[in-house]
Motif scaffolding. Structure first.
Motif, short mmCIF file in Angstrom:
data_model
loop_
_atom_site.label_atom_id
_atom_site.label_comp_id
_atom_site.label_asym_id
_atom_site.label_seq_id
_atom_site.Cartn_x
_atom_site.Cartn_y
_atom_site.Cartn_z
N VAL A 67 66.14 79.11 -31.31
CA VAL A 67 67.35 79.94 -31.31
C VAL A 67 68.54 79.21 -30.66
CG1 VAL A 67 68.25 81.94 -30.01
CG2 VAL A 67 66.26 82.22 -31.48
N CYS A 68 68.25 78.43 -29.62
CA CYS A 68 69.34 77.75 -28.89
C CYS A 68 69.82 76.47 -29.56
CB CYS A 68 68.88 77.41 -27.46
SG CYS A 68 68.76 78.87 -26.41
N LEU A 69 68.94 75.78 -30.28
CA LEU A 69 69.31 74.45 -30.79
C LEU A 69 70.58 74.40 -31.65
CD1 LEU A 69 65.95 72.56 -31.22
CD2 LEU A 69 68.01 71.73 -30.09
N PRO A 70 70.85 75.40 -32.50
CA PRO A 70 72.10 75.33 -33.27
C PRO A 70 73.35 75.33 -32.38
CG PRO A 70 70.62 76.98 -34.18
CD PRO A 70 70.01 76.52 -32.89
N TYR A 71 73.18 75.77 -31.13
CA TYR A 71 74.32 75.86 -30.20
C TYR A 71 74.34 74.69 -29.21
CZ TYR A 71 74.39 80.49 -32.18
OH TYR A 71 74.42 81.54 -33.07
N MET A 72 73.49 73.69 -29.46
CA MET A 72 73.44 72.54 -28.56
C MET A 72 74.06 71.34 -29.24
SD MET A 72 69.65 73.02 -26.88
CE MET A 72 69.94 72.86 -25.16
N GLY A 73 74.66 70.46 -28.44
CA GLY A 73 75.28 69.26 -29.00
C GLY A 73 75.03 68.07 -28.11
N LYS A 74 75.82 67.03 -28.35
CA LYS A 74 75.67 65.77 -27.62
C LYS A 74 75.56 66.02 -26.11
CE LYS A 74 78.12 61.46 -27.21
NZ LYS A 74 79.35 60.73 -27.44
N ARG A 98 57.69 66.31 -26.36
CA ARG A 98 57.82 64.85 -26.63
C ARG A 98 58.24 64.61 -28.07
NH1 ARG A 98 52.69 61.72 -24.85
NH2 ARG A 98 54.11 59.98 -25.10
N ALA A 99 57.66 65.39 -28.99
CA ALA A 99 58.01 65.22 -30.40
C ALA A 99 59.45 65.64 -30.65
CB ALA A 99 57.05 66.04 -31.27
N LEU A 100 59.85 66.75 -30.04
CA LEU A 100 61.21 67.27 -30.23
C LEU A 100 62.23 66.29 -29.64
CD1 LEU A 100 62.51 69.84 -31.38
CD2 LEU A 100 62.54 70.78 -29.07
N ASN A 101 61.88 65.70 -28.50
CA ASN A 101 62.77 64.72 -27.87
C ASN A 101 63.06 63.57 -28.84
OD1 ASN A 101 64.17 63.58 -25.56
ND2 ASN A 101 62.53 62.09 -25.49
N ALA A 102 62.02 63.13 -29.55
CA ALA A 102 62.21 62.05 -30.53
C ALA A 102 63.07 62.53 -31.70
CB ALA A 102 60.85 61.58 -31.03
N GLU A 103 62.76 63.75 -32.19
CA GLU A 103 63.53 64.29 -33.34
C GLU A 103 65.01 64.45 -33.03
OE1 GLU A 103 62.35 67.96 -35.25
OE2 GLU A 103 60.25 67.39 -35.23
N LEU A 104 65.32 64.77 -31.77
CA LEU A 104 66.70 65.12 -31.41
C LEU A 104 67.50 63.94 -30.88
CD1 LEU A 104 66.01 68.58 -29.73
CD2 LEU A 104 66.97 68.19 -32.00
N LYS A 105 66.85 62.78 -30.81
CA LYS A 105 67.52 61.60 -30.22
C LYS A 105 68.85 61.31 -30.92
CE LYS A 105 65.25 59.32 -27.31
NZ LYS A 105 64.00 58.91 -26.79
N ASP A 106 68.87 61.38 -32.25
CA ASP A 106 70.10 61.07 -32.99
C ASP A 106 71.23 62.04 -32.65
OD1 ASP A 106 68.86 58.99 -34.12
OD2 ASP A 106 68.50 59.94 -36.08
#
Ligand SMILES: NC(=O)c1ccc[n+]([C@@H]2O[C@H](COP(=O)([O-])OP(=O)(O)OC[C@H]3O[C@@H](n4cnc5c(N)ncnc54)[C@H](OP(=O)(O)O)[C@@H]3O)[C@@H](O)[C@H]2O)c1
Length: 256
Positions: free
Chosen positions: A120-127, A161-169
């Motif tokens: 739910v929060c990820l669409p509202y997160m950025g750099k 850990r997996a999400l951290n890798a996915e969100l690196k970009d």
């Protein structure tokens, strides 16, 4: 645009400590949203914070609470700088002797709710946004007499850990926090069926401020895992070297 931090499990222990610490160090945040079931505890905490805060009292095991947070994020045009998922519980004791609702409840809260609120929060997160997930050293190896809890925390560690890798970009950083025993109300709940925490575990007990200080440092350092004490770092290494069947059998003997 309003910049916010969200802390679940803020009514006590590690979540409470996170809210206090973010209040002190996060000038880039306009508001702190604190989430748990006990409203009066949250209101007391809100009274101590320098930041504006929003008390969200609700049971995170129910989708209604995350739906409410989702609607608030959308209507208030928020940017989430920090999400701390600290709400969670564990019940010690043999699986078959445990209460069905409480055993499955650990999956609902520690796993499903944590996943849902993150989604739910990820669409509202950025750099440079951060997610801190409370896993546990129980995530490192299966634990007889803490079977469901340890399994839920393995999920949190793996997912983080997996999400951290996915969100690196997107330059969003996820840190899984893996403390050993921490002096909080956690044990009032964990020992409610009468099974006592092993004294060797209690000997390794640390405090919420140590966990939170280390976690924030590791999160700002973009580390995927935060282990606050040297004893638990040693335990982590041990679980990489010693076959798990030996550790599982040893733990099982201590409890039975
Ligand atoms: N203490 C330890 O030894 C230890 C070690 C490793 C990891 N952890 C993890 O650290 C996290 C925080 O634990 P803690 O030690 O701070 O324990 P705690 O003092 O018992 O805090 C747990 C928090 O979770 C909230 N919570 C429980 N059920 C909830 C629900 N259904 N909906 C919403 N909120 C709920 C509680 O608030 P309400 O009761 O007001 O809802 C409370 O704020 C947990 O995920 C735990 O698994 C703890």
């Amino acid at each position: 645009m309003k910049y916010i931090a969200i802390v679940t499990g803020a009514s006590s222990g590690i979540g409470h400590e996170f809210a206090m610490a973010l209040d002190q160090c996060m000038d880039a945040v306009d508001e702190i949203w604190i989430v748990a079931r006990r409203k009066e505890r949250l209101e007391e905490l809100a009274g101590k914070l320098r930041h504006h805060s929003k008390v969200i009292s609700g049971d995170l095991s129910s989708r209604l609470t995350t739906n409410r947070i989702s609607a608030m994020l959308s209507s208030e045009k928020c940017r989430v700088r920090f999400l701390v998922n600290a709400a969670g519980y564990g019940i010690l004791g043999d699986f078959t002797k445990g209460d069905r609702k409480e055993e499955t409840g650990m999956c609902d809260l520690n796993v499903r709710a944590l996943t849902d609120i993150t989604y739910v929060c990820l669409p509202y997160m950025g750099k440079n946004s951060r997610i801190i997930n409370l896993a546990s050293s129980a995530a490192f190896v299966p634990q007889p007499s803490f079977a469901v809890y340890a399994a839920t925390k393995s999920y949190v560690l793996s997912f983080s850990r997996a999400l951290n890798a996915e969100l690196k970009d997107r330059q969003i950083y996820v840190t899984a926090v893996c403390p050993g025993p921490v002096r909080t109300e956690f044990f009032d709940v964990a020992e409610k069926l009468g099974t006592r925490t092993l004294s060797m575990k209690k000997w390794a007990m640390t405090t919420p401020d140590v966990v939170v200080k280390t976690a924030l440092k590791d999160s700002f350092g973009k580390k995927e895992i935060s282990i606050p004490t040297s004893m638990m770092r040693a335990f982590y290494t041990l679980t990489k070297i010693v076959p798990h069947r030996i550790i599982i059998s040893f733990t099982n003997r201590l409890y039975h």
